[in-house]
Design a protein around this motif. Structure first.
Motif, PDB file in Angstrom:
ATOM      1  N   ASP A 123       0.931  -1.173   0.051  1.00  0.00           N
ATOM      2  CA  ASP A 123      -0.114  -0.041   0.068  1.00  0.00           C
ATOM      3  C   ASP A 123       0.986   1.163   0.065  1.00  0.00           C
ATOM      4  O   ASP A 123       0.557   2.154  -0.729  1.00  0.00           O
ATOM      5  CB  ASP A 123      -1.152  -0.160   1.303  1.00  0.00           C
ATOM      6  CG  ASP A 123      -2.173   0.571   0.967  1.00  0.00           C
ATOM      7  OD1 ASP A 123      -2.307   0.979  -0.218  1.00  0.00           O
ATOM      8  OD2 ASP A 123      -2.908   0.786   1.731  1.00  0.00           O
ATOM      9  N   GLU A 125       4.069   1.275  -0.482  1.00  0.00           N
ATOM     10  CA  GLU A 125       5.108   1.442  -1.757  1.00  0.00           C
ATOM     11  C   GLU A 125       4.301   2.210  -3.029  1.00  0.00           C
ATOM     12  O   GLU A 125       4.945   2.794  -3.690  1.00  0.00           O
ATOM     13  CB  GLU A 125       5.420  -0.095  -2.394  1.00  0.00           C
ATOM     14  CG  GLU A 125       6.600  -0.299  -1.415  1.00  0.00           C
ATOM     15  CD  GLU A 125       7.351  -1.559  -1.966  1.00  0.00           C
ATOM     16  OE1 GLU A 125       6.735  -2.217  -2.805  1.00  0.00           O
ATOM     17  OE2 GLU A 125       8.174  -2.177  -0.980  1.00  0.00           O
ATOM     18  N   LEU A 126       3.009   1.590  -3.385  1.00  0.00           N
ATOM     19  CA  LEU A 126       2.018   2.223  -4.240  1.00  0.00           C
ATOM     20  C   LEU A 126       2.057   3.672  -4.393  1.00  0.00           C
ATOM     21  O   LEU A 126       2.170   4.119  -5.252  1.00  0.00           O
ATOM     22  CB  LEU A 126       0.744   1.283  -4.342  1.00  0.00           C
ATOM     23  CG  LEU A 126       1.059   0.143  -4.804  1.00  0.00           C
ATOM     24  CD1 LEU A 126      -0.579  -0.507  -4.865  1.00  0.00           C
ATOM     25  CD2 LEU A 126       1.582  -0.243  -6.126  1.00  0.00           C
ATOM     26  N   ILE A 128       3.915   5.713  -2.591  1.00  0.00           N
ATOM     27  CA  ILE A 128       4.992   6.485  -2.835  1.00  0.00           C
ATOM     28  C   ILE A 128       5.569   6.265  -4.381  1.00  0.00           C
ATOM     29  O   ILE A 128       5.747   7.460  -4.942  1.00  0.00           O
ATOM     30  CB  ILE A 128       6.530   5.637  -1.903  1.00  0.00           C
ATOM     31  CG1 ILE A 128       6.116   6.061  -0.627  1.00  0.00           C
ATOM     32  CG2 ILE A 128       7.882   6.164  -2.507  1.00  0.00           C
ATOM     33  CD1 ILE A 128       7.098   5.009   0.298  1.00  0.00           C
ATOM     34  N   SER A 129       5.225   5.485  -4.810  1.00  0.00           N
ATOM     35  CA  SER A 129       5.391   5.180  -6.362  1.00  0.00           C
ATOM     36  C   SER A 129       4.599   6.234  -7.242  1.00  0.00           C
ATOM     37  O   SER A 129       5.245   6.809  -8.121  1.00  0.00           O
ATOM     38  CB  SER A 129       5.234   3.860  -7.099  1.00  0.00           C
ATOM     39  OG  SER A 129       5.919   3.058  -6.485  1.00  0.00           O
TER      40      SER A 129
ATOM     41  N   VAL B 163      11.818   2.660  -3.223  1.00  0.00           N
ATOM     42  CA  VAL B 163      10.931   2.593  -4.315  1.00  0.00           C
ATOM     43  C   VAL B 163      10.720   3.820  -5.247  1.00  0.00           C
ATOM     44  O   VAL B 163      10.666   3.632  -6.430  1.00  0.00           O
ATOM     45  CB  VAL B 163       9.738   1.558  -3.836  1.00  0.00           C
ATOM     46  CG1 VAL B 163       9.172   2.549  -2.807  1.00  0.00           C
ATOM     47  CG2 VAL B 163       8.955   1.436  -4.828  1.00  0.00           C
ATOM     48  N   GLY B 164      10.564   4.942  -4.233  1.00  0.00           N
ATOM     49  CA  GLY B 164      10.355   6.176  -5.145  1.00  0.00           C
ATOM     50  C   GLY B 164      11.578   6.542  -5.941  1.00  0.00           C
ATOM     51  O   GLY B 164      11.024   7.029  -7.405  1.00  0.00           O
ATOM     52  N   LYS B 167      11.195   4.419  -9.223  1.00  0.00           N
ATOM     53  CA  LYS B 167       9.999   4.860 -10.318  1.00  0.00           C
ATOM     54  C   LYS B 167      10.393   5.742 -10.951  1.00  0.00           C
ATOM     55  O   LYS B 167       9.933   5.942 -12.129  1.00  0.00           O
ATOM     56  CB  LYS B 167       8.962   4.718  -9.180  1.00  0.00           C
ATOM     57  CG  LYS B 167       8.244   3.393  -8.676  1.00  0.00           C
ATOM     58  CD  LYS B 167       8.117   2.168  -9.615  1.00  0.00           C
ATOM     59  CE  LYS B 167       8.095   0.949  -8.820  1.00  0.00           C
ATOM     60  NZ  LYS B 167       8.355  -0.023  -9.990  1.00  0.00           N
ATOM     61  N   ALA B 168      10.904   6.735 -10.032  1.00  0.00           N
ATOM     62  CA  ALA B 168      11.373   8.177 -10.899  1.00  0.00           C
ATOM     63  C   ALA B 168      12.253   7.903 -12.086  1.00  0.00           C
ATOM     64  O   ALA B 168      11.979   8.133 -12.975  1.00  0.00           O
ATOM     65  CB  ALA B 168      11.649   9.175  -9.938  1.00  0.00           C
ATOM     66  N   LYS B 388       0.134   1.678 -10.974  1.00  0.00           N
ATOM     67  CA  LYS B 388       0.440   1.861  -9.428  1.00  0.00           C
ATOM     68  C   LYS B 388      -0.742   1.957  -8.687  1.00  0.00           C
ATOM     69  O   LYS B 388      -0.715   2.607  -7.477  1.00  0.00           O
ATOM     70  CB  LYS B 388       1.497   3.087  -9.326  1.00  0.00           C
ATOM     71  CG  LYS B 388       2.662   2.513 -10.097  1.00  0.00           C
ATOM     72  CD  LYS B 388       3.573   1.269  -9.239  1.00  0.00           C
ATOM     73  CE  LYS B 388       4.581   0.723 -10.157  1.00  0.00           C
ATOM     74  NZ  LYS B 388       4.941  -0.596  -9.660  1.00  0.00           N
ATOM     75  N   THR B 389      -2.036   2.017  -8.999  1.00  0.00           N
ATOM     76  CA  THR B 389      -3.172   2.164  -8.501  1.00  0.00           C
ATOM     77  C   THR B 389      -3.870   0.882  -7.918  1.00  0.00           C
ATOM     78  O   THR B 389      -4.843   0.743  -7.192  1.00  0.00           O
ATOM     79  CB  THR B 389      -4.175   2.816  -9.189  1.00  0.00           C
ATOM     80  OG1 THR B 389      -4.482   2.226 -10.501  1.00  0.00           O
ATOM     81  CG2 THR B 389      -3.786   4.317  -9.692  1.00  0.00           C
ATOM     82  N   TYR B 391      -3.693  -3.211  -6.569  1.00  0.00           N
ATOM     83  CA  TYR B 391      -3.054  -4.510  -5.955  1.00  0.00           C
ATOM     84  C   TYR B 391      -3.120  -5.617  -6.889  1.00  0.00           C
ATOM     85  O   TYR B 391      -4.132  -5.791  -7.730  1.00  0.00           O
ATOM     86  CB  TYR B 391      -3.903  -4.946  -4.878  1.00  0.00           C
ATOM     87  CG  TYR B 391      -3.340  -3.905  -3.553  1.00  0.00           C
ATOM     88  CD1 TYR B 391      -2.385  -4.305  -2.774  1.00  0.00           C
ATOM     89  CD2 TYR B 391      -4.509  -2.871  -3.251  1.00  0.00           C
ATOM     90  CE1 TYR B 391      -2.275  -3.623  -1.687  1.00  0.00           C
ATOM     91  CE2 TYR B 391      -4.111  -2.143  -2.196  1.00  0.00           C
ATOM     92  CZ  TYR B 391      -2.942  -2.448  -1.221  1.00  0.00           C
ATOM     93  OH  TYR B 391      -2.879  -1.599  -0.286  1.00  0.00           O
TER      94      TYR B 391
END
Lengths: 624, 429
Positions: A123, A125-126, A128-129, B163-164, B167-168, B388-389, B391
């Motif tokens: 949750d 991680e998503l 933050i991504s 992780v950020g 992704k960036a 990324k929205t 699961y």
């Protein structure tokens, strides 16, 4: 060897290799910096020696010193390059050893990590991504937007002549101002100054041009000068050939052929000491145009970004008779490219027929003034799209004034009525931009106007403007004007050819060669010889029957000024202001190499017993 | 007799291949009787004749072997040795050219310029890795890419990036891909080749700044696994798409995952997905997904608009545009005999008007190209954001099919099926 010992060996190997790589890297950086700063062509010491050599060209020791220094600098340069290449190999080897050592060390030290908790943090991680994606996209698009704001589109904002702009170098469009008659329409392009038809045209005789102070103001502006009415009908004063060849009425003399018929021309002078310099005056506004002479008057023009003038001097005293300021001419909307410094705003040479003087400028402004400096008419021919600056000089024949107008936009040749400024004819040409000037050839039963440009050399009927012949034989940016002698036209340009052309109905190339080619200076031909000077300093004489080189001579400096034949000699002025004088003969005989004492690119003008030279700074009269 | 004939034929073929590979230029360089040594070319010479097909053949073999090592033999060592071969052959021997990454530009140019004939080998280099990725994942990255191999070999102590940051940085390859296609389509430049950080190392000859860039990537690569592959490689974008839908793919475990978590930190590229439990609220997820997908056209419009507005800036890299602007702003350069570009233009006999017209056409191409590339970027960013929205339920540790480069490291960590399985289990406990 146990595991612990292996680890120590691997670690120490990595450390040694790392230090080695670091040292090599630092040495390479220093070497690279040295290589960047040591450009053999930019060596200050070498430059100084070259400057010294220019002052003392015959110093053999200095030449040897220059060669040795040049070789040494180049050796150092290439050795440095070799060192960098070798260093790169050493560096790669060092790094490779270090990497292997570290890998071995870490693999021997590796331990299985404690697994993390099974509780998923997906949750977070998503979330933050998503945030980081948004930030990054915003940065990327923001930078692109910033780039779009900071970028200037020079293609559409600067080049188009039809768009108005406040660019710094643009010449502002000037509003026309009435010269004398307030009833004269403001927007009229051609400006006949007065409408009166009964006119007394000033005589071209020398005695009439020597005006008293009372008659001619030193500096006559169009606002103050009394307007002289001009006859549009009368052509009784058109000078005949004998009058023309007595004078030096245009660029490269009578008919623009580079031949002067004057005698007693000096061959010896020295600008520095003043030997044989009858007078020397500072040139007013800058201009690379050449002097022209009629009677006792010498005419030149000058201009800068905001001013344009035509000047008249007394050839005997060097006194400025008048300065006609060329302003108040309505120009088409738009702006022009700034001319380059070595062309300037006043490269075209003026022309005169002993009645009037005509001048054109890089702005396209064309003006006719009488011998008292009073404006007769003026107009703008359109702003020439010319990346160096308009340079084609004017040519006169009877009552027609010819303008070669080969620009980036289109090529054309025009004739205007010399008395009124009205367009007599206009012929479009399939030519590229050029900087050459027209010449007039007398083919016995008729005259032809001959023009050189890329790709063609062409002949035109001066009365109608009809193209009589055209031959594709040139290329590149054509600066030299054609030459003519005894029924043969000669044309040349650097990177192209030197061509001898038989014009007319039996149009053909007699011969062509490309051994020595001029960049700016025009060739000149006479009595079976053709002379030319190159921008790299070679003077060559060709046999006009077959194009073979009869003789050649190398100067220390290049030649932009066109050679002129006078009094059995040919005069070549190089860019250092040294005049190389040869017998106009098939065997080389150097008469002298007098120096002006300053740089020069203008073509000399000749009067009986005198030479008139325009340097960068001064105007000279040389005489015995 | 037959054996001897075969031997002779083999030797003859070998000699012939050698002769071709050492073929001289058709016209030897003139001998000026000086000590001058002609410098080596920065660009490698074109491949002789059928040797380019041998390169294709070798690529095919390497791809097939990698696939076999990854899917069947499950051997990290074999993949490692193969990547060393790749580094030597495609990297140092072939000087990094031709490569599949740069072939993107050849393909683009062949699509927009009918006069440009792409070579079959360039096309094969572009297509083969994508086809293999479609069926077996990114085996090209694992064993057949010299750029990947050199980075893989220098990984010493990899750290896991937040992780950020991942992704960036992971968005940059999309931008690089878009720009490289735009520049190739407008015949401006092959920027992938020009800014290839490792080609200078392969050729032992490059501008100093490129060597520094390559060295920097290698130094970073000691601690961040394959930085170029993950955060710059434009071809990786295409491979990612193919691999995401690949029929088969490397698996960490050969059979049932025992959730031992030993592989959790095994991937230096952070390309292992952990197990995920079922979401608490599916409705919320779906709402967010629908909203994100609905926003994609907006992303595309924004991207297209912004990139199209940057066309003036982007087109300045084009040689014709650059020259035209240079001569407009500095007309005095026309007198500079040392300015090669200017002199070439002047001697070509073209007028300024021609030059400006050509430059304006190119700039217009950049304008429309900006719309297309911007739209593509908007689409890509929108899709990545949408992904990324939601699961995705995951029971076991699995390689991320798009990002996994098939290096096979994780397999080594999986104890399942290993002879010393019991020992490892004891070590864990």
């Amino acid at each position: 060897m146990n595991n612990s010992e292996k680890k120590i060996v691997a670690f120490r190997t990595a450390i040694i290799a790392g230090i080695f790589s670091l040292i090599v890297g630092v040495v390479m950086l220093l070497n690279f910096w040295q290589l960047k700063t040591t450009d053999p062509l930019e060596s200050e010491a070498l430059k100084n020696l070259i400057v010294r050599l220019q002052e003392d060209t015959r110093n053999e020791e200095l030449k040897v010193e220059i060669r040795n220094l040049d070789l040494m600098t180049r050796n150092a340069f290439f050795t440095n390059q070799w060192q960098i290449r070798s260093g790169a190999f050493l560096l790669i080897g060092g790094i490779l050893t270090m990497v292997v050592g570290l890998r071995v060390y870490h693999s021997l030290s590796a331990q299985i990590k404690q697994p993390e908790s099974m509780e998923s943090q997906l949750d977070l991680e998503l979330l933050i991504s998503r945030r980081w994606i948004l930030y990054t996209v915003s940065i990327i698009f923001g930078l692109a937007l910033l780039a779009s704001f900071l970028s200037i589109d020079h293609l559409s904002s600067t080049y188009a002549l039809t768009e108005s702009s406040d660019q710094e170098d643009a010449i502002p469009v000037q509003e026309i101002t009435p010269i004398q008659d307030e009833a004269t329409p403001m927007a009229k392009v051609v400006e006949p100054v007065a409408e009166t038809s009964e006119v007394t045209i000033e005589s071209a005789e020398p005695e009439n041009t020597q005006n008293s102070e009372a008659e001619v103001p030193q500096v006559a502006s169009e606002e103050k000068a009394p307007e002289k009415p001009v006859s549009k009908k009368s052509n009784s004063s058109i000078p005949n050939r004998s009058e023309i060849i007595k004078n030096f009425p245009a660029f490269r003399g009578p008919y623009g052929l580079g031949i002067s018929y004057q005698k007693n021309i000096p061959v010896e002078w020295d600008g520095a000491s003043g030997k044989n310099v009858l007078w020397k005056i500072p040139a007013p506004l800058p201009g690379f145009n050449s002097p022209v002479i009629w009677g006792n008057s010498l005419f030149i023009s000058g201009a800068d970004k905001s001013r344009q003038s035509v000047y008249c001097y007394d050839i005997n005293t060097g006194k400025l008779n008048w300065d006609h300021k060329v302003s108040g001419i309505k120009r088409p909307a738009g702006k022009m490219e700034k001319p380059t410094d070595d062309t300037g705003y006043a490269a075209p040479t003026v022309a005169t027929d002993g009645r009037y003087v005509y001048a054109i400028f890089a702005t396209g402004d064309l003006v006719c003034v009488d011998l008292k400096g009073t404006r007769i008419w003026a107009k703008n021919m359109g702003i020439p799209e010319n990346h160096y600056g308009h340079s084609s000089s004017l040519m006169l024949w009877k009552d027609l004034l010819f303008i070669q107008f080969d620009t980036n936009k289109a090529g054309k040749v025009m004739a205007v009525n010399a008395l009124t400024g009205d367009t007599a004819w206009e012929t479009n040409r399939s030519s590229k931009i050029s900087w050459a000037s027209p010449i007039l050839t007398n083919l016995g039963n008729h005259f032809e106007l001959v023009l050189a440009s890329s790709p063609s050399v062409a002949g035109y009927d001066p009365v109608t403007g009809k193209e009589l012949w055209s031959l594709e034989c040139l290329s590149g940016e054509v600066g030299p004007s054609p030459a003519y002698y005894n029924g043969v036209v000669y044309a040349a340009n650097e990177y192209a050819n030197l061509v001898a052309i038989k014009p007319g109905n039996e149009l053909s190339v007699i011969w062509e060669t490309n051994e020595y080619l001029p960049e700016v200076a025009s060739p000149v031909a006479m009595d079976g010889m053709l002379f030319l000077g190159t921008s790299y300093g070679v003077i060559a004489c060709f046999d006009t029957t077959n194009g073979e080189i009869l003789w050649e001579y190398e100067c220390d400096q290049g030649i932009y000024s066109s050679p002129v034949i006078a009094d059995g000699k040919v005069y070549f002025l190089d860019m250092d202001g040294i005049m190389h004088i040869f017998n106009a003969d098939k065997t080389m005989k150097l008469i002298g190499e007098p120096a002006l004492g300053e740089q020069a690119v203008s073509t000399p003008a000749f009067a009986d017993g005198k030479i008139f030279l325009r340097g960068y700074e001064n105007l000279y009269c040389i005489g015995k | 007799m037959k054996k001897n004939t075969l031997k002779i034929l083999t030797v003859l073929t070998g000699i012939l291949i050698s002769v071709v590979s050492f073929a001289q230029q058709r016209f030897p360089r003139p001998d000026f009787e000086s000590d001058y040594q002609a410098p080596s070319l920065i660009m490698p010479e074109p491949r002789q004749g059928f040797m380019e097909y041998i390169d294709v053949f070798i690529l095919f073999i390497v791809l097939s072997l990698t696939t076999w090592f990854v899917l069947k033999r499950r051997s990290r060592k074999s993949v490692l040795y193969l990547s060393i071969f790749t580094l030597i052959y495609f990297g140092f021997y072939r000087n990094g050219c031709i490569c599949s990454i740069g072939a993107i530009q050849n393909v683009t140019l062949s699509l927009v310029d009918p006069t440009y004939a792409i070579s079959l080998s360039a096309l094969a280099f572009f297509m083969l890795p994508l086809l293999f990725a479609l069926f077996a994942g990114r085996v090209f990255c694992g064993g057949a890419c010299p750029l990947g191999a050199i980075q893989d070999l220098i990984i010493i102590k990899p750290i896991s990036l937040p992780v950020g940051v991942r992704k960036a940085l992971g968005l940059i390859p999309y931008l690089y891909l878009g720009l490289s296609i735009l520049y190739a389509a407008t015949q401006t430049d092959f920027i992938i080749c020009r800014y290839d950080p490792f080609v200078g190392i392969f050729r032992m000859d490059a501008p100093f700044n490129m060597l520094v860039l390559g060295g920097s990537f290698l130094i970073v690569g000691m601690f961040v696994g394959r930085p170029y592959c993950r955060f710059l490689c434009p071809y990786g974008v295409l491979l990612n798409w193919m691999s995401s839908v690949s029929k088969k793919h490397l698996t960490i475990t050969p059979s049932e995952c025992i959730d031992c978590k030993l592989c959790e930190h095994s991937c230096p590229m952070d390309a292992i997905n952990k197990p995920v439990a079922d979401p608490v609220s599916k409705k919320k997820d779906i709402k967010r997904l629908v909203f994100s997908v609905a926003l994609i056209p907006v992303w595309m419009l924004i991207g297209g608009f912004i990139l199209s507005q940057s066309h003036v800036y982007l087109s300045k890299a084009n040689r014709t545009v650059k020259l035209a602007e240079l001569l407009i702003t500095n007309p005095e350069l026309k007198n500079d005999p040392d300015h090669i570009d200017v002199q070439t233009f002047l001697t070509a006999g073209k007028t300024m008007e021609n030059l400006v017209e050509e430059a304006s056409i190119i700039r217009q191409q950049f304008y429309w190209g900006g719309w297309i590339v911007g739209g593509f970027l908007g689409l890509a960013f929108g899709l990545i954001f949408s992904r990324k929205t939601i699961y995705r339920h995951r029971k076991d540790y699995e390689p991320d099919k798009g990002n996994c480069v098939s290096c096979a490291r994780c397999m080594d960590y999986c104890p399942v099926g290993k002879p010393d399985f019991d020992t490892i289990m004891k070590q864990i406990n």
